[in-house]
Design an enzyme around this catalytic site. Structure first.
Site, PDB file in Angstrom:
ATOM      1  CB  CYS A  89      -0.940   0.013   1.196  1.00 36.14           C
ATOM      2  SG  CYS A  89      -2.152  -1.326   1.166  1.00 36.14           S
ATOM      3  CD  GLN A 157      -6.527  -5.795   3.379  1.00 31.73           C
ATOM      4  OE1 GLN A 157      -6.213  -4.609   3.520  1.00 31.73           O
ATOM      5  NE2 GLN A 157      -7.008  -6.256   2.247  1.00 31.73           N
ATOM      6  NE  ARG A 212     -20.067   3.695   0.457  1.00 29.44           N
ATOM      7  CZ  ARG A 212     -19.462   2.544   0.731  1.00 29.44           C
ATOM      8  NH1 ARG A 212     -19.199   2.246   1.998  1.00 29.44           N
ATOM      9  NH2 ARG A 212     -19.138   1.708  -0.234  1.00 29.44           N
ATOM     10  CB  SER A 237      -9.662   1.840   2.943  1.00 29.26           C
ATOM     11  OG  SER A 237      -9.104   0.545   2.731  1.00 29.26           O
ATOM     12  CG  HIS A 338      -6.091   2.107   0.309  1.00 27.99           C
ATOM     13  ND1 HIS A 338      -4.941   2.643  -0.251  1.00 27.99           N
ATOM     14  CD2 HIS A 338      -5.681   0.993   1.000  1.00 27.99           C
ATOM     15  CE1 HIS A 338      -3.901   1.906   0.086  1.00 27.99           C
ATOM     16  NE2 HIS A 338      -4.323   0.901   0.836  1.00 27.99           N
ATOM     17  CB  CYS A 368      -0.547   0.149   7.797  1.00 32.73           C
ATOM     18  SG  CYS A 368      -2.215   0.240   7.110  1.00 32.73           S
ATOM     19  N   GLY A 370       1.603  -3.932   3.622  1.00 36.18           N
ATOM     20  CA  GLY A 370       1.727  -5.375   3.776  1.00 36.18           C
ATOM     21  C   GLY A 370       3.120  -5.769   4.251  1.00 36.18           C
TER      22      GLY A 370
END
Length: 382
Positions: A89, A157, A212, A237, A338, A368, A370
């Protein structure tokens, strides 16, 4: 030591899953960001020295070194190379680091860092699914060294997010309040035009379309991602389609092209934590960055930390004591999505523009990644 400067930063709006950008080829999405960046800056296209793009699950339309493909799809000079980075990420945040390091080393003067991800076409973990079709269970099974060190624990995750919620004693209700605030901030920022300067219209889309108008009552109805857990889609996300690009140059380039720098790269580092919890590394990574720079959190005017899951940011806030009022002030990935490989450059773009809007000096970005990794970048607005 030589300095690295940010001259420009832009991003496409983020298209929601199956939204306005769903059918756009990744090369064309990235090309749009690159073509716009080159067109609005006074550096001849032939003088660019490298394109460093982040991208995950680089298969299908994202395969074949998408950084290079994006540049060529933009109709830009053939001799300019490109390279694609995968630090999960944090890929395009790492692209910013690599671009800045190239400039600071004196080996290059004009580099583009950025990223692209088309998650509607290539969903998260597509590469792993493809590997499973070839008979591989996951990246860790079969490694004697990994199993000896970490056992047969699931590496996920979602597991990591739940572990963080449990460790920092963050309830579902608290996470939902945090998530609702992310949407509220993002909607307010859109209505106030805070994103207007950083966004470039793409395929008719003018603003992020994932925000939203939800409620705590609606989020309370969502099923947990794991039985008995507290992590739901509402505190996670969203996936999305987007690209972003950051122009990084040397002092020599500033003078040669008569450019005005908008920010200076003040600090870059990367640090790791438990790969099973996976998402907790921003906490020790931030401490390490402050130690290396001699700074305190009070010196930082704004923070962008990726909202991969609500407990990632909430735990970081608890540990650092930094005010939520100066963190993700225009909402985060829970509302704004994301798009994996593009997110690092996307957050950097937002951080730069918000520092300028508020007149702040220092901004910190972390996320953060992986494997239990986290990058930290501190920029100084000039």
């Amino acid at each position: 030591m030589a300095e690295a400067y940010i001259v420009d930063a832009l991003r496409t709006p983020t298209g929601k899953r199956k939204g306005s950008l769903a059918h756009m080829h990744g090369a064309d999405l990235g090309a749009h960001a690159l073509k716009t960046l080159v067109a609005r800056n006074a550096i001849p296209a032939e003088d660019y020295e490298d394109v460093i793009f982040g991208c995950l699950d680089a298969i299908g339309p994202l395969a074949g070194n998408i950084a290079r493909t994006c540049w060529l799809a933009a109709g830009l000079p053939l001799h300019v190379p490109g390279v694609t980075i995968d630090r999960q990420c944090g890929s395009s945040q790492q692209a910013v680091h690599f671009a800045a390091q190239a400039v600071m080393s004196g080996t290059q003067d004009v580099v583009v860092a950025g990223g692209v991800q088309t998650m509607t076409q290539i969903p998260i973990s597509s590469a792993m699914i493809a590997a499973q079709a070839l008979g591989f269970k996951d990246p860790f099974s079969g490694s004697k060294g990994w199993v000896a060190r970490f056992g047969e624990q699931p590496v996920s995750q979602f597991v990591g997010a739940q572990m963080m919620a449990d460790r920092w004693q963050i309830s579902r209700e608290q996470m939902e309040v945090f998530a609702l605030e992310s949407h509220r901030r993002a909607r307010a920022a859109q209505q106030a035009g805070h994103f207007d300067r950083e966004l470039i219209e793409t395929a008719g889309l003018k603003m992020d379309e994932s925000v939203r108008d939800t409620s705590l009552e609606q989020m309370a109805k969502l099923e947990p991602l794991a039985p008995g857990g507290t992590i739901t889609a509402g505190v996670s996300s969203q996936t999305g389609d987007a690209s972003a690009a950051v122009l990084i140059v040397s002092e020599r380039a500033l003078k040669r092209y008569n450019l005005k720098p908008r920010a200076r790269i003040h600090h870059m580092s990367v640090y790791s934590d438990d790969p099973i919890m996976m998402l907790s590394a921003p906490v020790p990574a931030t401490r390490q960055a402050l130690k290396k720079t001699g700074m305190k959190m009070d010196d930082i005017d704004l923070v962008e930390i990726n909202e991969a899951f609500a407990p990632v940011v909430m735990a970081w806030l608890k540990e650092t004591g930094y005010p939520h009022e100066r963190t993700n002030v225009n909402g985060g990935a829970i509302a704004l999505a994301h798009p994996l490989g593009a997110t690092g450059a996307k957050l950097m773009t937002t951080l730069l523009h918000e520092l300028e809007r508020r007149g702040g000096r220092y901004g910190l970005q972390t996320m953060c990644e992986g494997g239990g990794v986290a990058n930290v970048t501190i920029i100084e607005r000039l």
